[in-house]
Design a protein around this motif. Structure first.
Motif, mmCIF file in Angstrom:
data_model
loop_
_atom_site.group_PDB
_atom_site.id
_atom_site.type_symbol
_atom_site.label_atom_id
_atom_site.label_comp_id
_atom_site.label_asym_id
_atom_site.label_seq_id
_atom_site.Cartn_x
_atom_site.Cartn_y
_atom_site.Cartn_z
ATOM 1 N N ASN A 153 18.026 -2.340 5.639
ATOM 2 C CA ASN A 153 17.887 -3.113 4.411
ATOM 3 C C ASN A 153 19.196 -3.029 3.637
ATOM 4 O OD1 ASN A 153 17.348 -4.203 1.939
ATOM 5 N ND2 ASN A 153 15.541 -2.962 1.513
ATOM 6 N N LEU A 203 19.365 -1.809 -0.276
ATOM 7 C CA LEU A 203 19.115 -0.459 -0.780
ATOM 8 C C LEU A 203 20.383 0.196 -1.333
ATOM 9 C CD1 LEU A 203 16.611 1.259 1.689
ATOM 10 C CD2 LEU A 203 16.199 0.438 -0.621
ATOM 11 N N MET A 261 21.164 -0.376 -4.986
ATOM 12 C CA MET A 261 20.180 -0.031 -6.018
ATOM 13 C C MET A 261 20.609 1.222 -6.755
ATOM 14 S SD MET A 261 16.647 -0.810 -3.946
ATOM 15 C CE MET A 261 15.638 0.202 -4.986
ATOM 16 N N PRO A 301 -2.065 -1.326 7.082
ATOM 17 C CA PRO A 301 -1.364 -1.493 5.795
ATOM 18 C C PRO A 301 -1.130 -0.162 5.083
ATOM 19 C CG PRO A 301 -3.089 -3.143 6.017
ATOM 20 C CD PRO A 301 -3.281 -2.171 7.138
ATOM 21 N N ILE A 346 2.757 1.317 4.181
ATOM 22 C CA ILE A 346 3.318 1.646 2.869
ATOM 23 C C ILE A 346 3.936 3.044 2.911
ATOM 24 C CG2 ILE A 346 2.768 2.159 0.452
ATOM 25 C CD1 ILE A 346 0.508 0.070 0.646
ATOM 26 N N HIS A 406 7.278 3.129 5.018
ATOM 27 C CA HIS A 406 8.439 2.549 4.319
ATOM 28 C C HIS A 406 9.038 3.604 3.383
ATOM 29 C CE1 HIS A 406 9.035 -1.787 5.075
ATOM 30 N NE2 HIS A 406 7.778 -1.802 5.424
ATOM 31 N N LYS A 432 12.581 5.829 3.828
ATOM 32 C CA LYS A 432 13.605 5.803 2.771
ATOM 33 C C LYS A 432 13.886 7.223 2.281
ATOM 34 C CE LYS A 432 11.873 2.629 -0.079
ATOM 35 N NZ LYS A 432 11.979 1.953 -1.405
ATOM 36 N N VAL A 459 3.883 -9.854 9.474
ATOM 37 C CA VAL A 459 4.051 -11.036 8.635
ATOM 38 C C VAL A 459 5.176 -10.731 7.649
ATOM 39 C CG1 VAL A 459 2.981 -12.596 6.986
ATOM 40 C CG2 VAL A 459 1.609 -11.602 8.825
ATOM 41 N N ILE A 460 6.213 -11.565 7.667
ATOM 42 C CA ILE A 460 7.330 -11.428 6.725
ATOM 43 C C ILE A 460 7.395 -12.726 5.948
ATOM 44 C CG2 ILE A 460 9.811 -11.077 6.472
ATOM 45 C CD1 ILE A 460 9.799 -9.523 9.066
ATOM 46 N N LEU A 461 7.134 -12.652 4.657
ATOM 47 C CA LEU A 461 6.929 -13.847 3.820
ATOM 48 C C LEU A 461 5.816 -14.666 4.504
ATOM 49 C CD1 LEU A 461 10.643 -14.695 2.990
ATOM 50 C CD2 LEU A 461 9.123 -13.111 1.839
ATOM 51 N N SER A 519 -1.413 -14.890 3.295
ATOM 52 C CA SER A 519 0.044 -15.000 3.133
ATOM 53 C C SER A 519 0.563 -16.422 3.250
ATOM 54 C CB SER A 519 0.757 -14.155 4.201
ATOM 55 O OG SER A 519 0.488 -12.792 4.021
ATOM 56 N N TYR A 552 -0.943 -7.966 4.253
ATOM 57 C CA TYR A 552 -1.183 -6.785 5.085
ATOM 58 C C TYR A 552 -0.141 -5.696 4.868
ATOM 59 C CZ TYR A 552 -4.876 -8.990 7.796
ATOM 60 O OH TYR A 552 -6.062 -9.573 8.178
ATOM 61 N N ASP A 553 0.746 -5.932 3.929
ATOM 62 C CA ASP A 553 1.906 -5.071 3.797
ATOM 63 C C ASP A 553 2.396 -5.142 2.357
ATOM 64 O OD1 ASP A 553 5.168 -5.865 4.039
ATOM 65 O OD2 ASP A 553 4.607 -3.927 4.860
ATOM 66 N N PHE A 554 2.955 -4.055 1.835
ATOM 67 C CA PHE A 554 3.419 -3.999 0.436
ATOM 68 C C PHE A 554 4.855 -4.466 0.320
ATOM 69 C CE2 PHE A 554 2.788 -2.260 -3.790
ATOM 70 C CZ PHE A 554 4.021 -1.784 -4.210
ATOM 71 N N TYR A 555 5.636 -4.324 1.386
ATOM 72 C CA TYR A 555 7.078 -4.571 1.300
ATOM 73 C C TYR A 555 7.469 -5.927 1.891
ATOM 74 C CZ TYR A 555 7.665 0.031 -0.688
ATOM 75 O OH TYR A 555 7.609 1.117 -1.542
ATOM 76 N N GLU A 556 7.681 -6.001 3.202
ATOM 77 C CA GLU A 556 8.151 -7.249 3.812
ATOM 78 C C GLU A 556 7.168 -8.392 3.583
ATOM 79 O OE1 GLU A 556 10.420 -6.412 7.784
ATOM 80 O OE2 GLU A 556 8.722 -5.034 7.728
ATOM 81 N N GLY A 557 5.888 -8.118 3.652
ATOM 82 C CA GLY A 557 4.867 -9.158 3.506
ATOM 83 C C GLY A 557 4.750 -9.691 2.092
ATOM 84 N N GLN A 558 5.235 -8.935 1.117
ATOM 85 C CA GLN A 558 5.169 -9.383 -0.271
ATOM 86 C C GLN A 558 6.552 -9.772 -0.794
ATOM 87 O OE1 GLN A 558 2.986 -6.759 -2.900
ATOM 88 N NE2 GLN A 558 1.158 -6.774 -1.599
ATOM 89 N N GLY A 559 7.513 -9.905 0.132
ATOM 90 C CA GLY A 559 8.839 -10.354 -0.275
ATOM 91 C C GLY A 559 9.649 -9.326 -1.049
ATOM 92 N N LEU A 574 12.487 -6.529 -1.747
ATOM 93 C CA LEU A 574 13.839 -6.259 -1.272
ATOM 94 C C LEU A 574 14.111 -4.762 -1.245
ATOM 95 C CD1 LEU A 574 15.725 -8.961 -3.395
ATOM 96 C CD2 LEU A 574 14.890 -9.178 -1.050
ATOM 97 N N ASP A 575 13.093 -3.934 -1.481
ATOM 98 C CA ASP A 575 13.346 -2.490 -1.593
ATOM 99 C C ASP A 575 12.574 -1.657 -0.574
ATOM 100 O OD1 ASP A 575 11.050 -1.399 -4.239
ATOM 101 O OD2 ASP A 575 10.826 -2.964 -2.713
ATOM 102 N N GLY A 576 12.208 -2.254 0.546
ATOM 103 C CA GLY A 576 11.543 -1.481 1.587
ATOM 104 C C GLY A 576 12.548 -0.826 2.513
ATOM 105 N N LYS A 580 13.208 -14.767 -0.835
ATOM 106 C CA LYS A 580 12.100 -14.097 -1.543
ATOM 107 C C LYS A 580 11.611 -14.959 -2.691
ATOM 108 C CE LYS A 580 11.436 -10.816 -5.306
ATOM 109 N NZ LYS A 580 11.949 -9.692 -6.088
ATOM 110 N N TYR A 639 9.799 -18.104 -1.687
ATOM 111 C CA TYR A 639 8.435 -17.842 -1.216
ATOM 112 C C TYR A 639 7.487 -17.601 -2.387
ATOM 113 C CZ TYR A 639 4.561 -15.346 1.116
ATOM 114 O OH TYR A 639 3.325 -14.939 1.564
ATOM 115 N N MET A 682 -3.875 -6.334 -1.799
ATOM 116 C CA MET A 682 -4.033 -6.087 -0.373
ATOM 117 C C MET A 682 -5.464 -5.925 0.135
ATOM 118 S SD MET A 682 -0.638 -3.658 0.130
ATOM 119 C CE MET A 682 -0.873 -3.442 1.886
#
Lengths: 338, 338
Positions: free
Chosen positions: A47, A50, A53, A137, A141, A144, A148, A194-196, B185, B235-242, B244-246, B256, B259, B273
């Protein structure tokens, strides 16, 4: 999930503009008579945002780069063990405390994530023990944020093992399955992320050498049948695993048995709910990974878990004992084998 | 998930050979001057195998039909509130104890599922408060066993409400969103359930009258922006929700925002979720259902959740206050409105 799959990027070739370069660092060590190149395998994130940030808050772990000194807290971590149940991961940490003969009383071990009730985390020397809840899911979480955390702490040469419970297929309850490949409900070795609003397919390969090492360790544990096999990972405990005892069931017993037998013929020996995404994410981030689950029942025979408390506890300890022996061997503590 | 979708059985027409008949029972009540037909809406399972089972063990709740008297314990339940966090659901149960002016000290309320660490459950009069963990698989397991529990206990006229946290889109943090439709999604009002190795599509409609009743209740609560809108479930908190901090991110900030803005234009006002499977399962089983979530941040502005502890606690109480007022109104306790 979409019925449209874009071009698979299963090999995940790193795009120099998008990802950090691979985390291999060559450190030459020349000693007389023993010329060697020592490689450190970093935990690396994929990523590019990161780095820029100012602060990274690991929200579900109640940790952060400004509020906590992550390198000081976690820099020496070499083994991470994850499992669904908070109680079981605490018990494992207390067990490791004894097995590694660390100072002090392991009974009052502190939950590093006590400020949140999402996950719990314990550290015993170089071993981190983390809970992940149930399902793809929930573990996603945690992974991830864990990945990190290991990155921020500059950890290297980390091995991560999921220790869990599962339903077996055609094997005796209480058997331990070491996963060679995680497969989905269609017996395919893939994880669809699923990405976006796109779906990408990721590999679910696990470290073969690690799986073999664990299997070899298991030979020293009597009375616990252990095997290497495929593990099927589903999104649901009932309908998705062919159970006849859910609130909903729209298939017959015959259909159930046909499905499970086809899974068996495809090499599946147990079923659980986290292995595909676990394999996919760890593989992408340079973590040597394994999945070791005990089976609580044979799904060809039953659906309900009806074990006595004592038997359930003993079964759940089986993966823990195997991993403990493996870790001690890795740390050169072979004379302390249980 | 498969890219093959068999014929959608979205309407789920009951097949008399497969399912129990719909759970409506007509009970005529004739009183002089007030001829009425009173209907009781049962909670009904859609599984013909359950009836023939000698014992049903609700494994993840540590309850069972032989070990517990489910009708005695739960027969009077009319409201079920579910949420991800065990601590939050305990706090809600203690709050309801006070709001319903029940006897005794609500502080030492007992966890009915204390024998397991998967979920927790509290009962305060006709209100059941249950945790479900994070993500579709985790809430799915709980719902299967909860629905069977309500069925075994012969509960009727049950309303179930998920109270949660979420990410908002284009609305002020701290806003409460009452979901009219849960979408996936791809912004579609559907839940794709894998059954064995087939995928079936289920409706994610929620009870419109209930949503409107909740919205009307919200008007009496000052200083809490509340709206009805679509909720997107991932199904996901990071990539699936767009985000940028995963640990992984393969898209740009521009992608992002594109979308999320498309989601907004499709009517989505918040992201969480659990809502699609929640709506699908409750709809199939005769449970009047709603989803009420507070938003912790505006995802068009940020990804990280960086609220002070006090603000976070106050935000999380907003859905609880709304549901408490709604329940008291339903029970005819309007003079006790907070």
């Amino acid at each position: 999930m979409a019925s449209i799959l874009p071009a698979s990027n299963r090999s995940m070739r790193p795009d120099k503009n998008t990802y950090e370069s691979p985390g291999w660092t060559e450190i030459p060590q020349y000693r007389p008579g023993c010329p060697q190149i020592h490689r450190k395998r970093s935990v690396y994130v994929k990523n590019p945002y990161l780095e820029g940030m100012d602060e990274d808050i690991l929200y579900h772990l109640d940790l952060g780069t400004k509020t906590h000194n992550l390198p000081a807290m976690f820099g020496d971590v070499k083994f991470v063990c994850v499992g669904g149940s908070p109680n079981r991961m605490k018990a494992f940490a207390q067990f490791m405390h004894k097995e590694l003969r660390l100072e002090g009383d392991g009974e009052d071990i502190e939950d590093i994530c006590a400020g949140t009730d999402r996950y719990c985390m314990f550290k015993t020397g170089p071993v981190l023990s983390v809970s992940h809840g149930m399902g793809i899911p929930s573990i996603s979480i945690m992974l991830h944020e864990l990945i990190k955390l290991l990155h921020h702490a500059h950890c290297c040469d980390v091995t991560i093992i999921r220790i869990g419970t599962s339903g077996g297929i055609g094997i005796a309850p209480g058997s331990v399955v070491i996963t060679d490949t995680a497969v989905d409900s269609f017996f395919k070795p893939r994880f669809e992320q699923v990405i976006l609003d796109n779906v990408v397919t990721r590999s679910t390969e696990l470290d073969k050498e690690l799986a073999n090492d664990l299997f070899n360790c298991s030979r020293e544990i009597p009375n616990v049948p252990t095997l290497i096999g495929h593990t099927m990972c589903t999104y649901d405990f009932y309908e998705g695993q062919g159970r006849l005892d859910g609130a909903l069931c729209s298939f017959s017993r015959e259909k159930k048995l046909d499905y499970l037998k086809r899974a068996y013929r495809a090499g599946v020996r147990n079923i659980e709910m986290e292995s595909t995404v676990f394999a996919a994410m760890c593989g992408l981030c340079g973590l040597r990974a394994a999945v070791v689950c005990v089976t609580l029942l044979d799904r060809l025979e039953s659906d309900q878990i009806n074990l006595s408390h004592d038997v359930l506890v003993e079964y759940q300890q089986r993966p823990q004992l195997l991993i403990s022996n493996f870790i001690k061997k890795q740390l050169g503590l072979c004379d302390q084998m249980s």
